[in-house]
Design a protein around this motif. Structure first.
Motif, mmCIF file in Angstrom:
data_model
loop_
_atom_site.group_PDB
_atom_site.id
_atom_site.type_symbol
_atom_site.label_atom_id
_atom_site.label_comp_id
_atom_site.label_asym_id
_atom_site.label_seq_id
_atom_site.Cartn_x
_atom_site.Cartn_y
_atom_site.Cartn_z
ATOM 1 N N LYS A 339 124.379 -15.408 44.752
ATOM 2 C CA LYS A 339 123.358 -15.618 45.788
ATOM 3 C C LYS A 339 122.197 -14.671 45.528
ATOM 4 O O LYS A 339 122.381 -13.629 44.902
ATOM 5 N N PRO A 340 121.018 -14.970 46.054
ATOM 6 C CA PRO A 340 119.917 -14.011 45.917
ATOM 7 C C PRO A 340 120.312 -12.678 46.550
ATOM 8 O O PRO A 340 121.056 -12.651 47.531
ATOM 9 N N VAL A 365 117.005 -13.387 42.116
ATOM 10 C CA VAL A 365 116.757 -14.653 42.825
ATOM 11 C C VAL A 365 118.016 -15.493 43.005
ATOM 12 O O VAL A 365 117.978 -16.546 43.648
ATOM 13 N N ASP A 368 121.073 -20.109 41.188
ATOM 14 C CA ASP A 368 120.484 -21.454 41.273
ATOM 15 C C ASP A 368 118.984 -21.421 41.021
ATOM 16 O O ASP A 368 118.458 -22.217 40.240
ATOM 17 N N ARG A 369 118.297 -20.478 41.697
ATOM 18 C CA ARG A 369 116.846 -20.387 41.451
ATOM 19 C C ARG A 369 116.570 -19.929 40.021
ATOM 20 O O ARG A 369 115.573 -20.311 39.411
ATOM 21 N N GLN A 372 116.653 -23.038 38.008
ATOM 22 C CA GLN A 372 115.519 -23.941 38.277
ATOM 23 C C GLN A 372 114.180 -23.353 37.831
ATOM 24 O O GLN A 372 113.356 -24.038 37.230
ATOM 25 N N GLU A 373 113.959 -22.061 38.148
ATOM 26 C CA GLU A 373 112.607 -21.511 37.981
ATOM 27 C C GLU A 373 112.425 -20.663 36.724
ATOM 28 O O GLU A 373 111.343 -20.645 36.140
ATOM 29 N N LYS A 374 113.455 -19.928 36.347
ATOM 30 C CA LYS A 374 113.266 -18.937 35.278
ATOM 31 C C LYS A 374 113.649 -19.475 33.899
ATOM 32 O O LYS A 374 112.970 -19.195 32.912
#
Ligand SMILES: Cc1cc2nc3c(=O)[nH]c(=O)nc-3n(C[C@H](O)[C@H](O)[C@H](O)COP(=O)(O)OP(=O)(O)OC[C@H]3O[C@@H](n4cnc5c(N)ncnc54)[C@H](O)[C@@H]3O)c2cc1C
Ligand SMILES: Cc1cc2nc3c(=O)[nH]c(=O)nc-3n(C[C@H](O)[C@H](O)[C@H](O)COP(=O)(O)O)c2cc1C
Ligand code: FES
Length: 598
Positions: A339-340, A365, A368-369, A372-374
């Motif tokens: 988790k973040p 983050v 999951d993020r 998706q983002e990194k």
């Protein structure tokens, strides 16, 4: 206690340069009135924090009580002498002295035969000057100056101006006697054997060893001035020991050079032991030779062995705007948890003279993020991507690994079993049985190369590393930060909100290097070595100690391009060593006198 040393913030009042050699005069009247030929001073020039630490010992070339000036002469060989060479008239340096025991005074019937090889003339110059200025019935000293070639002879005119008899020897015969300074000395001893000589010499160790042999064969004695790295300069730290001949005139096996030396009877040193300390001349630079920096680490093919350490390069993209990431071997991401995480309260960092403290608390983050983002930020880049994974407990590690499984852009996993800045971080990190269990479980569910990052905050790093290997790790990564602390004296509270924090930067390098070496002795899997690396030389030390690749952390905050600079510097050093690939030097630490079993 009677004060026999002077401590000065001294001004540079003169400087002269010749052939890469520099003579500097400091206005240090306290030293000037006390100094005797053969003694030395400690000089600390202004420098950047972390550049170096200790003052540099320099022989006194001349001390003039009348003007209060003290001269010393040197050649640029490293960081300290580079700073000394940059001094200009009016600059100030910290200095103290005079230190050590100098040359003896010849008897009235003796003639001084001074033998200076290479850059060894400064303390002999002072001795000659003093003998001439004191006058008396003694005959003028004979001053032999030796060099490899005529173009390398230094300060001949200045020495001649003392009104001494100057004799020159060059190895290539381009000027004066064709041969070494010691051979010329032997020739003079033969030719003028009616003279009662007092031989005093300063120069490179091989020259002094040859001189000691030559005089002993003739039943003569001589004095030699030795050099060794120093710290305190006053006999307080015992750091400057030189080996003595156990059969010699002194009873001890080691002498404290700054106190009992630097001048010794030539019969006293243990010359074979001293010769073992002589460093080989720098290898030729071999600029034209190409060097293969690419390497395979734990099954990951990398363009070079330099890796950006977790948490010091964000997720890569932050600095990707500043440097070409494809010129580093791999980027290791900030730790990623399930988790973040919001991390620790501020303040989280504190600068130190030798690095920094941090207690970020694994803010990230979440997996999951991250995916998706990194992860997409690495599309189009060829640098290798290693994801650093962290968890509160064994299950969280496994869940993060499960989420990362199958993402082809990922080249490897660094399992962070070592964070000192979160609750429970040290529990997993310090117990070999827990480490083996967690690594084993991770190995079972992870198809990526698995690098296990260890904490240095343990008493026996080798057993922790062996546990990681037994659990199935493909490689070990060393070191995470050391537990440290800094206190704000105004508030009497810790500077960092958590109280303690992780210490990183140049100050931790010796600890990291020792741990890297110890671990490479203990396991057969490769090691990613790092902690405090700031230069290519630092990195090469880790490679020689046994690291197959090196990590750059805190240094990137000072110079975001450091990893590239260090990779280029490794190639240059390898070329100078005559190597064609980086793997040729990994783990090539040689046996040394005093090594276990040597
Ligand atoms: C009593 C004494 C008198 C000296 N007098 C002079 C002098 O008159 N002129 C002069 O040029 N130098 C002299 N030296 C040597 C000088 O102190 C070193 O060359 C200098 O400290 C190197 O500092 P650096 O930061 O430039 O080099 P570093 O970056 O520290 O090291 C560069 C290289 O020099 C070697 N080195 C460092 N310190 C010493 C040392 N003390 N002895 C031998 N090798 C060393 C290192 O191992 C390394 O290979 C003297 C040393 C002593 C102990
Ligand atoms: C600000 C900062 C944040 C860090 N964050 C992490 C992290 O999230 N995960 C991790 O494994 N190591 C982390 N580290 C440790 C570094 O990766 C490295 O192991 C350590 O700083 C020693 O190397 P250095 O002296 O070259 O910086 C962090 C270090 C610093 C200075
Ligand atoms: S340098 Fe400290 S004892 Fe000699």
């Amino acid at each position: 206690m009677k004060q026999t040393l002077a401590l000065h913030s001294a001004t540079v009042v003169e400087r002269a340069d010749q052939g890469g050699f520099c003579v500097i005069a400091l206005h240090a009247p306290g030293v000037a009135v006390l100094a005797q030929p053969g003694q030395f001073i400690e000089v600390l020039p202004p420098h950047e924090s972390g550049e170096f630490f200790l003052p540099r010992p320099m022989s006194i070339m001349l001390a003039e009580p009348a003007t209060g000036n003290v001269h010393f002469a040197f050649k640029e060989v490293g960081r300290g002498t580079r700073r000394l060479a940059a001094l200009r008239i009016g600059d100030r340096v910290r200095t103290f002295g005079p230190l050590g025991r100098g040359w003896s005074i010849p008897e009235a019937n003796q003639t001084l035969l001074l033998v200076g090889g290479g850059v060894g003339f400064p303390p002999l110059y002072f001795q000659a000057w003093k003998q001439i200025s004191d006058g008396g019935s003694r005959s003028s000293p004979v001053f032999i100056i030796g060099a490899r070639s005529g173009s390398e002879l230094l300060y001949v005119d200045r020495i001649r101006a003392l009104n001494v008899e100057v004799e020159i020897a060059t190895d290539d015969g381009s000027r004066g006697f064709h041969g070494s300074a010691v051979e010329l000395m032997e020739e003079i001893l033969e030719r003028r054997n009616e003279v009662e000589w007092r031989v005093q010499a300063c120069g490179p160790t091989p020259m002094l060893a040859a001189l000691a042999r030559a005089v002993s064969e003739r039943g003569l004695s001589a004095e030699v001035s030795l050099e060794t790295p120093m710290a305190c300069g006053v006999g307080a730290c015992m750091g400057c020991a030189v080996p003595l001949d156990p059969e010699g005139t002194l009873k001890d096996k080691l002498a404290i050079l700054c106190e009992q030396g630097p001048v010794y009877d030539a019969a006293e040193p243990d010359w074979p032991a001293l010769m073992q300390q002589v460093r080989p001349a720098s290898a030729d630079q071999g600029q034209e030779r190409s060097v293969e920096l690419s390497t395979e680490f734990a099954g990951i093919e990398m363009a070079n062995p330099v890796v950006l350490a977790s948490g010091t390069f964000g997720y890569g993209a932050e600095y990707g705007r500043v440097i070409d990431l494809d010129r580093v071997g791999a980027v290791i991401t900030k730790s990623v948890s399930e988790k973040p995480r919001i991390g620790n309260p501020a303040p989280r960092i504190r600068e130190l003279p030798t690095g920094m403290l941090n207690a970020i608390g694994l803010q990230n983050v979440g997996v999951d993020r991250f995916i998706q983002e990194k992860l997409p930020l690495f599309d189009g880049l060829s640098t290798r991507l290693i994801v650093n994974v962290v968890g509160h407990d064994e299950d969280e590690y496994l869940r993060v690994l499960d989420r990362l499984a199958g993402h082809s852009r990922i080249d490897g996993i660094e399992l962070n079993l070592s964070c000192p800045n979160v609750e429970g971080g040290m529990r997993i990190a310090t117990d070999p049985a827990t480490i083996e269990r967690v690594v084993h479980a991770a190995r079972e569910c992870c198809d990526f190369p698995l690098i296990v990052k260890l904490t240095p905050n343990v008493t026996d790093i080798a057993s922790v590393a062996r546990a990681a290997e037994a659990g199935g790790a493909d490689a070990i990564s060393l070191i995470n930060t050391l537990v440290g602390m800094a206190i704000d004296l105004d508030t009497r509270r810790p500077w960092i909100s958590r109280g303690t924090a992780g210490y990183s930067g140049p100050g931790v390098k010796p600890v990291a290097l020792a741990m890297t070496w110890l671990v490479t002795q203990a396991v057969s899997i490769p090691v990613l070595g790092g902690g405090g690396i700031g230069t290519a030389e630092d990195a090469c030390e880790f490679l020689v100690a046994g690291a197959s690749a090196v990590s750059i952390g805190t240094t990137s905050f000072v110079d975001p391009g450091a990893a590239i600079r260090i990779a280029d510097g490794i190639a240059k050093w390898l070329r100078g060593q005559g190597c064609r690939s980086v793997t040729e030097v990994v783990g090539t630490l040689r046996s040394w006198p005093g090594a276990a079993g040597a």
